[in-house]
Design an enzyme around this catalytic site. Structure first.
Site, PDB file in Angstrom:
ATOM      1  N   THR A   1       0.822  -1.021   0.001  1.00  0.00           N
ATOM      2  CA  THR A   1       0.074   0.236  -0.230  1.00  0.00           C
ATOM      3  C   THR A   1       0.846   1.109   0.004  1.00  0.00           C
ATOM      4  OG1 THR A   1      -1.717  -1.129   1.429  1.00  0.00           O
ATOM      5  CG2 THR A   1      -2.025   1.354   1.075  1.00  0.00           C
TER       6      THR A   1
ATOM      7  N   LYS B   1      -7.803   1.779  -2.411  1.00  0.00           N
ATOM      8  CA  LYS B   1      -7.287   1.048  -1.105  1.00  0.00           C
ATOM      9  C   LYS B   1      -7.143   1.949   0.138  1.00  0.00           C
ATOM     10  CE  LYS B   1      -4.685  -1.571   1.802  1.00  0.00           C
ATOM     11  NZ  LYS B   1      -5.531  -2.640   2.518  1.00  0.00           N
TER      12      LYS B   1
ATOM     13  N   LYS C   1       0.354   4.596   8.754  1.00  0.00           N
ATOM     14  CA  LYS C   1       1.152   5.092   7.405  1.00  0.00           C
ATOM     15  C   LYS C   1      -0.138   5.040   6.068  1.00  0.00           C
ATOM     16  CE  LYS C   1       1.659   1.600   4.903  1.00  0.00           C
ATOM     17  NZ  LYS C   1       1.329   0.779   3.765  1.00  0.00           N
TER      18      LYS C   1
HETATM   19  N1  LIG Z   1      -0.927  -7.052   7.498  1.00  0.00           N
HETATM   20  C1  LIG Z   1      -1.755  -6.915   6.563  1.00  0.00           C
HETATM   21  O1  LIG Z   1      -3.188  -7.432   7.225  1.00  0.00           O
HETATM   22  C2  LIG Z   1      -2.156  -5.856   5.319  1.00  0.00           C
HETATM   23  C3  LIG Z   1      -3.175  -6.151   4.655  1.00  0.00           C
HETATM   24  C4  LIG Z   1      -3.268  -5.420   3.456  1.00  0.00           C
HETATM   25  C5  LIG Z   1      -2.381  -4.758   2.932  1.00  0.00           C
HETATM   26  N2  LIG Z   1      -1.084  -4.763   3.888  1.00  0.00           N
HETATM   27  C6  LIG Z   1      -0.003  -3.971   3.193  1.00  0.00           C
HETATM   28  O2  LIG Z   1       0.974  -4.877   2.384  1.00  0.00           O
HETATM   29  C7  LIG Z   1       2.380  -4.352   2.869  1.00  0.00           C
HETATM   30  C8  LIG Z   1       3.077  -5.449   3.887  1.00  0.00           C
HETATM   31  O3  LIG Z   1       2.515  -5.495   4.769  1.00  0.00           O
HETATM   32  P1  LIG Z   1       2.811  -6.542   5.976  1.00  0.00           P
HETATM   33  O4  LIG Z   1       1.982  -6.537   6.851  1.00  0.00           O
HETATM   34  O5  LIG Z   1       3.538  -7.985   5.223  1.00  0.00           O
HETATM   35  O6  LIG Z   1       4.108  -5.893   6.679  1.00  0.00           O
HETATM   36  P2  LIG Z   1       5.452  -6.023   7.526  1.00  0.00           P
HETATM   37  O7  LIG Z   1       5.122  -7.668   8.063  1.00  0.00           O
HETATM   38  O8  LIG Z   1       5.776  -5.530   8.300  1.00  0.00           O
HETATM   39  O9  LIG Z   1       6.479  -6.652   6.360  1.00  0.00           O
HETATM   40  C9  LIG Z   1       7.040  -5.487   5.506  1.00  0.00           C
HETATM   41  C10 LIG Z   1       8.131  -6.054   4.543  1.00  0.00           C
HETATM   42  O10 LIG Z   1       8.616  -4.942   3.979  1.00  0.00           O
HETATM   43  C11 LIG Z   1      10.104  -4.869   3.932  1.00  0.00           C
HETATM   44  N3  LIG Z   1      10.840  -3.764   4.152  1.00  0.00           N
HETATM   45  C12 LIG Z   1      10.444  -2.717   4.865  1.00  0.00           C
HETATM   46  N4  LIG Z   1      11.389  -1.903   4.638  1.00  0.00           N
HETATM   47  C13 LIG Z   1      12.016  -2.237   3.810  1.00  0.00           C
HETATM   48  C14 LIG Z   1      13.279  -1.462   3.281  1.00  0.00           C
HETATM   49  N5  LIG Z   1      13.298  -0.342   3.200  1.00  0.00           N
HETATM   50  N6  LIG Z   1      13.868  -2.167   2.030  1.00  0.00           N
HETATM   51  C15 LIG Z   1      13.269  -3.445   1.772  1.00  0.00           C
HETATM   52  N7  LIG Z   1      12.549  -4.036   2.435  1.00  0.00           N
HETATM   53  C16 LIG Z   1      11.729  -3.302   3.354  1.00  0.00           C
HETATM   54  C17 LIG Z   1      10.274  -5.827   5.246  1.00  0.00           C
HETATM   55  O11 LIG Z   1      11.581  -6.557   5.204  1.00  0.00           O
HETATM   56  P3  LIG Z   1      12.260  -7.224   6.400  1.00  0.00           P
HETATM   57  O12 LIG Z   1      11.679  -8.356   6.954  1.00  0.00           O
HETATM   58  O13 LIG Z   1      13.658  -7.117   6.463  1.00  0.00           O
HETATM   59  O14 LIG Z   1      11.703  -6.149   7.872  1.00  0.00           O
HETATM   60  C18 LIG Z   1       9.060  -6.767   4.996  1.00  0.00           C
HETATM   61  O15 LIG Z   1       9.441  -7.788   3.983  1.00  0.00           O
HETATM   62  C19 LIG Z   1       2.112  -2.931   3.628  1.00  0.00           C
HETATM   63  O16 LIG Z   1       2.227  -1.952   2.685  1.00  0.00           O
HETATM   64  C20 LIG Z   1       0.659  -3.089   4.023  1.00  0.00           C
HETATM   65  O17 LIG Z   1       0.315  -1.760   4.013  1.00  0.00           O
HETATM   66  C21 LIG Z   1      -0.919  -5.518   4.917  1.00  0.00           C
END
Ligand SMILES: NC(=O)c1ccc[n+]([C@@H]2O[C@H](COP(=O)([O-])OP(=O)(O)OC[C@H]3O[C@@H](n4cnc5c(N)ncnc54)[C@H](OP(=O)(O)O)[C@@H]3O)[C@@H](O)[C@H]2O)c1
Length: 300
Positions: free
Chosen positions: A109, A184, A252
């Site tokens: 997102t 979104k 965010k």
């Molecule tokens: N969780 C949900 O329910 C949900 C639902 C819909 C949409 N989303 C969206 O989907 C996306 C991912 O969400 P998530 O829940 O999977 O988040 P998360 O568990 O915090 O994972 C974030 C990912 O981004 C990577 N990352 C962060 N900073 C980075 C950087 N500077 N360079 C390279 N990689 C980086 C992290 O790597 P590391 O492992 O090294 O930290 C990890 O792979 C977000 O945009 C979120 O808003 C999430």
């Protein structure tokens, strides 16, 4: 994509709460999947299940028929696509490595502006791009039942459907690039407000010496019933906030919605208030909690 069938070679970047189960489902469906994550150890389970671990975003992208990214936020996405000093080098970044004819699906997102910037960079290379953020939570990711909000061309979506269909149960083409992210952000602003409103009402009821269960029971029998109530009310009642959608990410998203509203000249007073509330909890909490932890605002 030479073979738009179900066995496209996938590059997958971002193995967080969402990315790990999505990549696992693609592997289970028989795709060759090359993964990259900043913290390489998060790929262990996928590598044990047959994924190839790339040394760089570039390596994950270079051979892919379909590249999928799902990282935290706009700076993270820009870093994996173009590189950043002190992080992924420009040489190791993904975008320049994509082959002409490949499809790139971004499910992070981020802002609609960033989606359009990526689309322009992809078009210059003959790569087809979809902004395709998701909803459905980490449980939807595990079940392969995500819902995709897509911006881009119908033809590109059609070609990507055999892959999207493995990780999603529904997808909506909402307009040109940027449209998926716009919808979104609007949707997450509503979710943030719904949970904040529930927390606020619970605080009121509890301050009056009543228990919150009564409020939730009544709401379940009224027009106020909702999916959010089903999923998040138990967290708020128990005070348990194991991250499913982390509060830092909801903050965010509300902030991105407010930035977009400013660009468009629209006032979002309720979202602005929610940004303050989520922001206060984010600043006061060291743990990585679910966004339902907005309830903690009333405990300081
Ligand atoms: N969780 C949900 O329910 C949900 C639902 C819909 C949409 N989303 C969206 O989907 C996306 C991912 O969400 P998530 O829940 O999977 O988040 P998360 O568990 O915090 O994972 C974030 C990912 O981004 C990577 N990352 C962060 N900073 C980075 C950087 N500077 N360079 C390279 N990689 C980086 C992290 O790597 P590391 O492992 O090294 O930290 C990890 O792979 C977000 O945009 C979120 O808003 C999430």
């Amino acid at each position: 994509m030479a073979d738009p069938g179900a066995k496209a070679k996938i590059g997958f970047i971002g193995l967080g709460l969402m990315g790990r189960p999505m990549a696992m489902n693609l592997l289970k469906a028989g795709h060759a999947v090359t993964v990259w994550n900043r913290t390489a150890s998060r790929a262990d389970e996928l590598v044990a299940a047959g994924a190839k671990l790339a040394k760089s975003p570039k390596e994950a992208a270079s051979d892919a028929d379909v590249l999928i990214t799902i990282v935290s936020d706009p700076p993270a996405l820009e870093e994996v696509l173009w590189g950043k000093s002190g992080g992924v080098s420009a040489e190791d970044a993904a975008l320049g490595a994509l082959k002409a004819g490949a499809i790139y699906v971004d499910s992070s997102t981020v802002s609609p502006d960033l989606a359009r910037k990526i689309a322009a960079a992809c078009a210059a290379k003959g790569v087809k791009f979809l902004d395709a953020p998701v909803t459905g939570g980490d449980w939807g990711a595990k079940k392969g039942e995500l819902v995709f909000m897509v911006g881009g061309e119908a033809e590109t979506l059609k070609a990507a459907e055999p892959v999207i269909g493995v990780i999603g149960k529904k997808w909506f083409l909402l307009g040109p690039n940027g449209a998926g992210q716009t919808i979104k952000l609007a949707m997450n602003a509503i979710l943030a407000l719904q949970v904040e409103a529930l927390a606020e009402a619970l605080a009121l009821v509890r301050a009056a010496g009543l228990n919150g269960e009564g409020l939730v029971e009544v709401m379940q029998s009224s027009m106020a019933r909702s999916g959010v109530l089903d999923v998040k009310a138990p967290n708020l009642l128990k005070g348990e906030y194991v991250p499913s959608f982390p509060l830092r990410l909801m903050y965010k998203d509300v902030s991105l919605a407010i930035d977009l509203a400013k660009e468009l000249g629209v006032t979002l007073p309720a979202a602005a208030a929610a940004q303050q509330t989520y922001g206060a909890v984010k600043a006061a909490t060291k743990e990585d909690l679910d966004y339902s932890a907005v309830m903690k605002f009333w405990k300081h």
